[in-house]
Design an enzyme around this catalytic site. Structure first.
Site, PDB file in Angstrom:
ATOM      1  N   ARG A  30       0.880  -0.979  -0.022  1.00  0.00           N
ATOM      2  CA  ARG A  30       0.097  -0.074   0.041  1.00  0.00           C
ATOM      3  C   ARG A  30       0.835   1.366   0.176  1.00  0.00           C
ATOM      4  O   ARG A  30       2.034   1.168  -0.077  1.00  0.00           O
ATOM      5  CB  ARG A  30      -0.955  -0.071   1.185  1.00  0.00           C
ATOM      6  N   GLY A  31       0.177   2.361  -0.152  1.00  0.00           N
ATOM      7  CA  GLY A  31       1.020   3.802  -0.538  1.00  0.00           C
ATOM      8  C   GLY A  31       0.993   3.769  -1.706  1.00  0.00           C
ATOM      9  O   GLY A  31       1.389   2.905  -2.522  1.00  0.00           O
ATOM     10  N   ALA A  32       0.659   5.011  -2.264  1.00  0.00           N
ATOM     11  CA  ALA A  32       0.518   5.426  -3.685  1.00  0.00           C
ATOM     12  C   ALA A  32       1.752   4.891  -4.692  1.00  0.00           C
ATOM     13  O   ALA A  32       1.428   4.223  -5.421  1.00  0.00           O
ATOM     14  CB  ALA A  32       0.098   6.897  -3.752  1.00  0.00           C
ATOM     15  N   ARG A  68      -7.258  -0.194  -6.880  1.00  0.00           N
ATOM     16  CA  ARG A  68      -7.754   0.587  -5.814  1.00  0.00           C
ATOM     17  C   ARG A  68      -7.972   1.944  -6.486  1.00  0.00           C
ATOM     18  O   ARG A  68      -7.345   2.392  -7.555  1.00  0.00           O
ATOM     19  CB  ARG A  68      -6.690   0.860  -4.873  1.00  0.00           C
ATOM     20  N   GLN A  81      -1.743   2.302   9.812  1.00  0.00           N
ATOM     21  CA  GLN A  81      -0.282   2.505   9.008  1.00  0.00           C
ATOM     22  C   GLN A  81       0.573   3.439  10.003  1.00  0.00           C
ATOM     23  O   GLN A  81       1.956   3.153   9.929  1.00  0.00           O
ATOM     24  CB  GLN A  81      -0.760   3.024   7.720  1.00  0.00           C
ATOM     25  N   ASP A  90      -2.109  10.721  -2.083  1.00  0.00           N
ATOM     26  CA  ASP A  90      -2.675   9.948  -3.039  1.00  0.00           C
ATOM     27  C   ASP A  90      -2.989  10.224  -4.549  1.00  0.00           C
ATOM     28  O   ASP A  90      -2.838   9.500  -5.682  1.00  0.00           O
ATOM     29  CB  ASP A  90      -3.687   8.716  -2.399  1.00  0.00           C
ATOM     30  N   ASN A  94      -5.261  12.695   0.616  1.00  0.00           N
ATOM     31  CA  ASN A  94      -4.322  11.598   1.393  1.00  0.00           C
ATOM     32  C   ASN A  94      -5.249  10.714   2.562  1.00  0.00           C
ATOM     33  O   ASN A  94      -6.406  10.959   2.304  1.00  0.00           O
ATOM     34  CB  ASN A  94      -3.453  12.467   2.059  1.00  0.00           C
ATOM     35  N   LYS A  95      -4.429  10.163   3.112  1.00  0.00           N
ATOM     36  CA  LYS A  95      -5.359   8.977   4.343  1.00  0.00           C
ATOM     37  C   LYS A  95      -6.330  10.042   5.057  1.00  0.00           C
ATOM     38  O   LYS A  95      -5.973  11.167   5.283  1.00  0.00           O
ATOM     39  CB  LYS A  95      -4.225   8.520   4.941  1.00  0.00           C
TER      40      LYS A  95
HETATM   41  O1  MRU Z   1      -4.219   3.178   2.329  1.00  0.00           O
HETATM   42  P1  MRU Z   1      -3.138   3.207   2.008  1.00  0.00           P
HETATM   43  O2  MRU Z   1      -2.248   2.735   3.227  1.00  0.00           O
HETATM   44  O3  MRU Z   1      -2.574   2.977   0.886  1.00  0.00           O
HETATM   45  O4  MRU Z   1      -2.845   4.796   2.022  1.00  0.00           O
HETATM   46  C1  MRU Z   1      -1.539   5.350   2.068  1.00  0.00           C
HETATM   47  C2  MRU Z   1      -1.738   7.145   2.116  1.00  0.00           C
HETATM   48  O5  MRU Z   1      -2.673   7.699   2.328  1.00  0.00           O
HETATM   49  C3  MRU Z   1      -0.300   7.556   1.926  1.00  0.00           C
HETATM   50  O6  MRU Z   1      -0.093   8.607   2.816  1.00  0.00           O
HETATM   51  C4  MRU Z   1      -0.172   8.054   0.499  1.00  0.00           C
HETATM   52  O7  MRU Z   1      -0.379   6.768  -0.403  1.00  0.00           O
HETATM   53  C5  MRU Z   1       1.184   8.504   0.387  1.00  0.00           C
HETATM   54  S1  MRU Z   1       2.350   7.495   0.227  1.00  0.00           S
HETATM   55  C6  MRU Z   1       3.885   7.866  -0.285  1.00  0.00           C
END
Ligand code: MRU
Length: 353
Positions: A47-49, A93, A200, A241, A251-252
């Site tokens: 996970r993470g963009a 996603r 996370q 994201d 973002n999250k």
């Molecule tokens: O649901 P996730 O864990 O994929 O969400 C991730 C985030 O929101 C991160 O902050 C974002 O992807 C940036 S990662 C460099």
């Protein structure tokens, strides 16, 4: 940390550090089929963009081999089957645009080079996926150097979710900025929001910073206002994201609230993200699709139900921070500032020539 995403060309296998199990267990997940890559992305094993984007590039490599074996679709035409396999991968996603970016980047290369068969395409994509992975680390290090200049010796930086090495191919975006500042000799401390529902921040950000010996304290998400009021936070740096053409940033979930609190307390709020996170086709944050995940993620804590039976839960995975709250967007092309329509367009022009 760069070994959390590996690809074994011999066995055509994507080998991931399973982020669902961290920090208690360091366990690898081996994806040998496109379906297993899609499942790893959907289930947050990766996970993470940017990390999703890099994994998707490797997913294309796996799909190319499957296209040769005719296991990805129902048609006799491997090209048709592969096109629909890529569509499925891109849809795994909805919010992180790096996923679509990576799939469309690979597809464009395929169409441009037009290899005669899937074996040739596999060879082409193998090299390209490796390049995409290496370029992500390089972009993070460049953005880290730009962002480090915004941090002062002695700062405590609050971050949300995990925008670190684990969320990228390595170094990290928001955490990359912190790592670069520390590499320059600045003493930086980090507050990591827990980041409910799947933690996370508590599980991943705290894990990777502690592993690198970077001072980190966790805080529950709802402590942010008090921490700011007490003067315990000098800067906020988070990842992204998807960034709209006007700078509005997804973002999250919880990021938007942090940005509003930061403005109230006069604390600079920064986004750190590669240019591949910018989606110029989306004009404002209103156009960014927000992923809704199963309500069990909120209803349960470590597998135990904490909500009374029959009570549902909202589980929007992301929110959008309007650009007026953002002091700067740290990218590998420099720190973009308002008016973002202009600075973003200029930065993207630099990429496309
Ligand atoms: O649901 P996730 O864990 O994929 O969400 C991730 C985030 O929101 C991160 O902050 C974002 O992807 C940036 S990662 C460099």
């Amino acid at each position: 940390m760069t070994d959390h995403i590996r690809f074994d060309a011999q066995s055509n296998t994507l080998d991931l550090l399973d982020q669902r199990a961290l920090p208690l267990v360091e366990e690898r997940l081996y994806c040998r089929t496109l379906d297993s890559v899609i499942e790893a992305i959907k289930s947050l094993a990766v996970r993470g963009a940017p990390a999703i984007g890099v994994s998707a590039a490797w997913g294309c490599v796996i799909a190319a081999r499957e296209a040769g074996l005719d296991t990805v679709g129902g048609s006799d035409d491997w090209r048709e089957n592969l096109d629909s396999a890529l569509d499925r991968l891109a849809a795994s996603r909805p919010t992180a645009v790096n996923l679509v970016w990576a799939v469309e980047h690979m597809r464009a290369l395929w169409k441009q080079k037009n290899p005669a068969n899937s074996a040739e395409l596999h060879t082409l994509w193998l090299a390209e996926a490796a390049r995409v992975q290496a370029a992500d680390v390089a972009a993070n290090q460049t953005m880290g150097a730009f962002g480090a200049a915004l941090l002062d010796d002695g700062d405590t930086v609050l971050t949300h979710c995990n925008a670190g090495a684990l969320a990228t191919a390595g170094w990290g975006t928001a955490l990359g900025v912190i790592r670069s500042a520390i590499a320059e000799g600045k003493r930086i401390r980090v507050i990591s929001d827990e980041t409910r529902p799947v933690l996370q921040g508590a599980r991943l950000t705290a894990y990777e910073l502690a592993r690198d010996g970077i001072p980190v304290m966790a805080a529950c998400d709802n402590a942010a206002g008090l921490l700011m009021k007490k003067g315990l936070v000098q800067k906020i740096v988070v990842g992204a994201d998807r960034i709209a053409a006007n700078g509005d940033t997804a973002n999250k979930i919880g990021t938007y609230g942090l940005a509003v609190l930061a403005k109230e307390h006069g604390i600079p709020f920064y986004i750190a993200a590669p240019l591949s996170t910018i989606d110029p086709t989306v004009l404002t944050g209103d156009g960014i699709p927000i992923e809704e995940r199963p309500d069990s993620e909120v209803a349960e804590l470590a597998g135990t139900r904490i909500l009374p039976e029959g009570v549902g839960a909202y589980n929007f995975a992301f929110d959008v921070t309007p650009s007026q709250y953002i002091a700067g967007i740290i990218t590998e092309a420099g720190v973009l500032s308002a008016p973002y329509e202009q600075s973003i367009a200029e930065a993207l022009r630099g990429v496309t020539g």
